[in-house]
Design an enzyme around this catalytic site. Structure first.
Site, short mmCIF file in Angstrom:
data_model
loop_
_atom_site.label_atom_id
_atom_site.label_comp_id
_atom_site.label_asym_id
_atom_site.label_seq_id
_atom_site.Cartn_x
_atom_site.Cartn_y
_atom_site.Cartn_z
N HIS A 1 8.15 -88.52 26.95
CA HIS A 1 8.52 -88.16 25.58
C HIS A 1 7.66 -87.06 24.99
O HIS A 1 8.16 -86.17 24.32
CB HIS A 1 8.39 -89.43 24.73
CG HIS A 1 8.86 -89.29 23.32
ND1 HIS A 1 10.12 -88.80 23.01
CD2 HIS A 1 8.27 -89.58 22.13
CE1 HIS A 1 10.27 -88.78 21.69
NE2 HIS A 1 9.16 -89.24 21.13
N HIS B 1 8.21 -92.90 25.87
CA HIS B 1 8.89 -93.72 24.87
C HIS B 1 9.46 -94.94 25.57
O HIS B 1 10.01 -94.81 26.66
CB HIS B 1 10.02 -92.90 24.21
CG HIS B 1 10.45 -93.49 22.91
ND1 HIS B 1 11.25 -94.62 22.84
CD2 HIS B 1 10.17 -93.16 21.63
CE1 HIS B 1 11.45 -94.92 21.57
NE2 HIS B 1 10.81 -94.05 20.81
N LEU C 1 5.17 -82.80 15.02
CA LEU C 1 5.81 -81.75 14.21
C LEU C 1 4.76 -81.16 13.27
O LEU C 1 4.70 -79.95 13.06
CB LEU C 1 6.94 -82.35 13.36
CG LEU C 1 8.27 -82.60 14.07
CD1 LEU C 1 9.22 -83.31 13.10
CD2 LEU C 1 8.90 -81.31 14.56
N ARG D 1 3.70 -98.75 21.19
CA ARG D 1 4.67 -98.06 22.04
C ARG D 1 4.30 -98.10 23.54
O ARG D 1 5.15 -98.40 24.38
CB ARG D 1 4.73 -96.60 21.55
CG ARG D 1 5.78 -95.78 22.16
CD ARG D 1 5.73 -94.38 21.56
NE ARG D 1 6.56 -94.28 20.38
CZ ARG D 1 6.81 -93.14 19.75
NH1 ARG D 1 6.30 -92.01 20.18
NH2 ARG D 1 7.60 -93.11 18.69
N ARG E 1 -0.79 -89.96 21.34
CA ARG E 1 -0.38 -89.32 20.08
C ARG E 1 -0.01 -90.37 19.03
O ARG E 1 0.72 -91.31 19.32
CB ARG E 1 0.84 -88.43 20.34
CG ARG E 1 1.41 -87.81 19.10
CD ARG E 1 2.75 -87.16 19.39
NE ARG E 1 3.75 -88.14 19.75
CZ ARG E 1 5.00 -88.15 19.29
NH1 ARG E 1 5.40 -87.24 18.44
NH2 ARG E 1 5.85 -89.07 19.68
N GLU F 1 3.50 -78.22 21.04
CA GLU F 1 3.31 -79.17 22.14
C GLU F 1 2.72 -78.51 23.38
O GLU F 1 2.07 -79.17 24.19
CB GLU F 1 4.66 -79.85 22.45
CG GLU F 1 4.49 -81.07 23.33
CD GLU F 1 5.73 -81.93 23.42
OE1 GLU F 1 6.59 -81.89 22.51
OE2 GLU F 1 5.83 -82.67 24.42
N GLU G 1 4.90 -96.15 10.16
CA GLU G 1 5.15 -96.22 11.60
C GLU G 1 3.92 -96.79 12.29
O GLU G 1 2.82 -96.78 11.72
CB GLU G 1 5.43 -94.81 12.17
CG GLU G 1 6.86 -94.37 11.98
CD GLU G 1 7.16 -93.04 12.65
OE1 GLU G 1 6.22 -92.34 13.08
OE2 GLU G 1 8.35 -92.70 12.74
N ALA H 1 6.85 -74.76 16.17
CA ALA H 1 5.59 -74.02 16.30
C ALA H 1 5.83 -72.52 16.30
O ALA H 1 5.21 -71.78 15.53
CB ALA H 1 4.88 -74.45 17.59
C1 LIG Z 1 14.03 -86.99 20.96
C2 LIG Z 1 12.72 -86.58 20.34
C3 LIG Z 1 12.32 -87.13 19.13
C4 LIG Z 1 11.10 -86.73 18.54
N1 LIG Z 1 10.76 -87.24 17.32
C5 LIG Z 1 9.64 -86.78 16.71
C6 LIG Z 1 9.31 -87.17 15.39
O1 LIG Z 1 10.04 -87.92 14.77
N2 LIG Z 1 8.18 -86.68 14.82
C7 LIG Z 1 7.34 -85.83 15.48
O2 LIG Z 1 6.32 -85.41 14.91
N3 LIG Z 1 7.63 -85.42 16.72
C8 LIG Z 1 8.76 -85.86 17.35
N4 LIG Z 1 9.05 -85.44 18.61
C9 LIG Z 1 8.16 -84.45 19.25
C10 LIG Z 1 8.37 -83.09 18.59
O3 LIG Z 1 9.74 -82.89 18.37
C11 LIG Z 1 7.83 -81.97 19.46
O4 LIG Z 1 6.54 -82.24 19.89
C12 LIG Z 1 7.79 -80.65 18.67
O5 LIG Z 1 9.04 -80.41 18.09
C13 LIG Z 1 7.40 -79.51 19.59
O6 LIG Z 1 7.62 -78.31 18.92
P1 LIG Z 1 7.32 -76.94 19.67
O7 LIG Z 1 7.71 -75.86 18.74
O8 LIG Z 1 5.96 -76.97 20.22
O9 LIG Z 1 8.31 -76.96 20.95
P2 LIG Z 1 9.89 -76.99 21.04
O10 LIG Z 1 10.53 -77.34 19.78
O11 LIG Z 1 10.20 -77.82 22.24
O12 LIG Z 1 10.26 -75.47 21.34
C14 LIG Z 1 9.93 -74.86 22.58
C15 LIG Z 1 10.59 -73.49 22.62
O13 LIG Z 1 10.12 -72.76 23.75
C16 LIG Z 1 11.22 -72.13 24.40
N5 LIG Z 1 10.84 -71.86 25.80
C17 LIG Z 1 10.30 -72.70 26.71
N6 LIG Z 1 10.03 -72.04 27.85
C18 LIG Z 1 10.42 -70.75 27.66
C19 LIG Z 1 10.42 -69.58 28.48
N7 LIG Z 1 9.93 -69.58 29.73
N8 LIG Z 1 10.93 -68.42 27.97
C20 LIG Z 1 11.43 -68.38 26.70
N9 LIG Z 1 11.43 -69.47 25.87
C21 LIG Z 1 10.93 -70.63 26.35
C22 LIG Z 1 12.35 -73.12 24.22
O14 LIG Z 1 13.60 -72.50 24.43
C23 LIG Z 1 12.11 -73.53 22.76
O15 LIG Z 1 12.63 -72.57 21.88
C24 LIG Z 1 10.27 -85.81 19.21
C25 LIG Z 1 10.67 -85.26 20.43
C26 LIG Z 1 11.88 -85.62 20.99
C27 LIG Z 1 12.29 -85.00 22.29
#
Ligand SMILES: Cc1cc2nc3c(=O)[nH]c(=O)nc-3n(C[C@H](O)[C@H](O)[C@H](O)COP(=O)(O)OP(=O)(O)OC[C@H]3O[C@@H](n4cnc5c(N)ncnc54)[C@H](O)[C@@H]3O)c2cc1C
Length: 507
Positions: free
Chosen positions: A339, A231, A380, A281, A374, A363, A115, A17
């Site tokens: 999860h 999960h 993603l 799930r 979800r 997220e 899926e 994101a």
């Molecule tokens: C094991 C696993 C498998 C998954 N598989 C799938 C899949 O196959 N398909 C799918 O669609 N989704 C999947 N998901 C869910 C999906 O990965 C996440 O919902 C999505 O990647 C979230 O992206 P994001 O950018 O919002 O957050 P994230 O990728 O979690 O990034 C959050 C960022 O915020 C930063 N941060 C947090 N707090 C602070 C702070 N106070 N100060 C500075 N930085 C901070 C962190 O360091 C990180 O860089 C999976 C999740 C997991 C854990």
């Protein structure tokens, strides 16, 4: 005295994101990305295995993708947000390909997986189960090429700075322990999920909900906090007291014929649902939880796959071997795990929170896309679609300046590091959330959790970092208390009906 810098946009978080926002912003605007670890490698995004959903296959439509999203979300979704997401998906895939993402193909066409909950094969993968790694590689490399994007790694966002009612920057502690004031008229929260509030989770250490605390303290509304997706299968920790991220055991293993066994009486899924191990799930997660609530252990038996478990599921195989077990020879103990968080900072279709100048994506945001649950592989997609679109919009209005003299003094000193007491309180909180606000909840258990969290809050020194986790957990429990009817991922039963799924109470 803190160090000050001016930007057009500050993004907190470098997952899918956050980086999509940064890349969407026009090259003339100065963007800071603040992140807890290394850009693109911390957070959940690089752990994503299953893939990313888009209606790009024969016969499939974006209307059907939206309809599936709404069905799985128990119809509590924002229909407009679900439709917008599904309609954006094909363009998101084209954009990712233009950035160099190598999706898996079959005979020159995108390979599409099916899926649970999807009416058509519409899940794109990269490197088999390494989709997140490949997406984040491409996004990270694209960011590095943009001279207008500055990344502050190993930095912690401590507080949203306010100028009157508006967001006006972020107070940050950098890797040297210095406190910085990053002024910007546009601040974006992209801090990911909350899995680390639970005893068992698939989420990495960064997913502790801090961003929601920052938003709440800045006056932003949060929404749907009670909806947490579990999960059904993660590798059980080797040591019962161990906390932290557990390896996810992919559903594809059950799709390939693995079964779930309890040490109390063999297979139990057939009793729980006509589809047995292939049930949705949340049904499987609940059935596993119920076995554990009876004091039993649950195992995934992949022996019928023979050596196929090594060749087809190398990540799972390696994780087992790393723990000294061989899934070809013996069933492997699993637990369900927190999860994905459907709730978050309430935003509209333009990712705007209720605080002017403050935005949320990924997220950490609640766009309403997911409703009460979800649809797999939509997260993603949501992170990238909303992130990129927000970045493009911010580019147009990013020239505003903040008036430093009018910014309120921050409350966070930024000086206090986590203490041994913080670690103990965090461990108790994880146990409590698991026992009382986990897969199955009761009115009495939620009330008890609420009281116990307040006890833990009183045990902390002012400014202790763990207070932010306690705040988010308390708000989540309050939301669960207010949701009187069980729906979607909020599974509520009467007090007498439930055990604790492996560990009750604290304090
Ligand atoms: C094991 C696993 C498998 C998954 N598989 C799938 C899949 O196959 N398909 C799918 O669609 N989704 C999947 N998901 C869910 C999906 O990965 C996440 O919902 C999505 O990647 C979230 O992206 P994001 O950018 O919002 O957050 P994230 O990728 O979690 O990034 C959050 C960022 O915020 C930063 N941060 C947090 N707090 C602070 C702070 N106070 N100060 C500075 N930085 C901070 C962190 O360091 C990180 O860089 C999976 C999740 C997991 C854990």
């Amino acid at each position: 005295m803190s160090i000050a810098e001016h930007y057009d946009v500050v993004v907190i978080g470098s997952g899918a994101a956050g980086l999509s926002v940064a890349l969407g912003v026009d090259g003339a605007a100065r963007v800071a990305v603040v992140t807890r670890g290394v850009v693109g490698l911390d957070g959940s995004s690089c752990w994503a295995q299953g893939g990313i959903a888009a209606a790009v296959g024969p016969g499939d439509t974006t209307a059907q993708h939206a309809a599936d999203t709404i069905t799985v979300g128990a119809r509590l979704n924002s229909k407009a947000a679900a439709r917008w997401l599904a309609e954006s998906a094909p363009d998101v895939i084209r954009w990712l390909i233009s950035l160099g993402v190598q999706f898996d193909t079959v005979r020159g066409r995108l390979a599409l997986g099916l899926e649970a909950g999807h009416s058509f094969p519409r899940i794109l993968h990269a490197g088999g189960d390494a989709t997140g790694v490949e997406l984040m590689r491409a996004l990270r490399e694209a960011c590095v090429l943009q001279p207008n994007i500055e990344c502050l790694e190993f930095a912690e966002a401590l507080e949203i700075l306010k100028q009157g009612e508006r967001a006006a920057g972020v107070l940050v502690r950098n890797r040297k322990g210095e406190v910085l004031r990053l002024y910007a008229p546009r601040v974006v929260i992209a801090t990911g999920g909350i899995g680390q509030l639970y005893r068992y989770t698939t989420n990495p250490v960064e997913a502790d909900g801090t961003g929601l605390a920052l938003a709440h303290q800045a006056g932003a509304e949060l929404a749907d906090l009670e909806f947490v997706q579990f999960h059904p299968t993660a590798l059980a920790p080797q040591d019962a007291g161990q906390a932290g991220q557990l390896p996810l055991v992919t559903e594809a293993l059950r799709g390939a014929g693995s079964t779930l066994l309890s040490n109390g009486g063999g297979r139990f899924m057939a009793m729980a649902h006509p589809q047995g191990e292939l049930a949705p799930r949340d049904i499987v997660a609940r059935a596993v939880w119920e076995e554990m609530a009876q004091g039993r252990e649950v195992y995934l038996d992949a022996r019928s796959l023979g050596d196929g478990v090594r060749t087809r599921f190398p990540n799972f195989f390696q994780a087992c071997v790393g723990r000294g077990t061989d899934p070809r020879a013996a069933p492997i103990r699993i637990v369900p795990a927190a999860h994905y968080h459907m709730g978050g900072v309430r935003v509209d279709l333009h990712s705007m929170t209720s605080v002017p100048g403050l935005y949320a994506v990924g997220e950490a945001a609640c766009t309403g896309v997911h409703g009460a649950n979800r649809l797999a592989s939509n997260s993603l997609l949501e992170a990238i679609a909303f992130g990129r679109s927000l970045g493009e919009r911010l580019a147009h209005g990013a020239r505003a300046q903040v008036n430093v003299a009018a910014i309120a003094a921050p409350r966070a000193s930024g000086a206090r590091a986590a203490s041994a007491n913080d670690a103990m309180v965090a461990a108790r909180l994880r146990q409590l959330m698991w026992a009382e606000c986990g897969i199955t909840r009761t009115p009495g258990g939620l009330q008890s959790a609420h009281q116990q969290i307040q006890v833990l809050e009183r045990r902390c020194l002012p400014g202790a970092p763990v207070l932010r986790q306690l705040l988010v957990a308390r708000l989540l429990v309050e939301a669960a208390i207010h949701r009187k009817q069980g729906i979607g991922a909020h599974h509520l039963v009467a007090d007498a009906q439930v055990g604790s799924g492996g560990g009750r109470a604290v304090a």
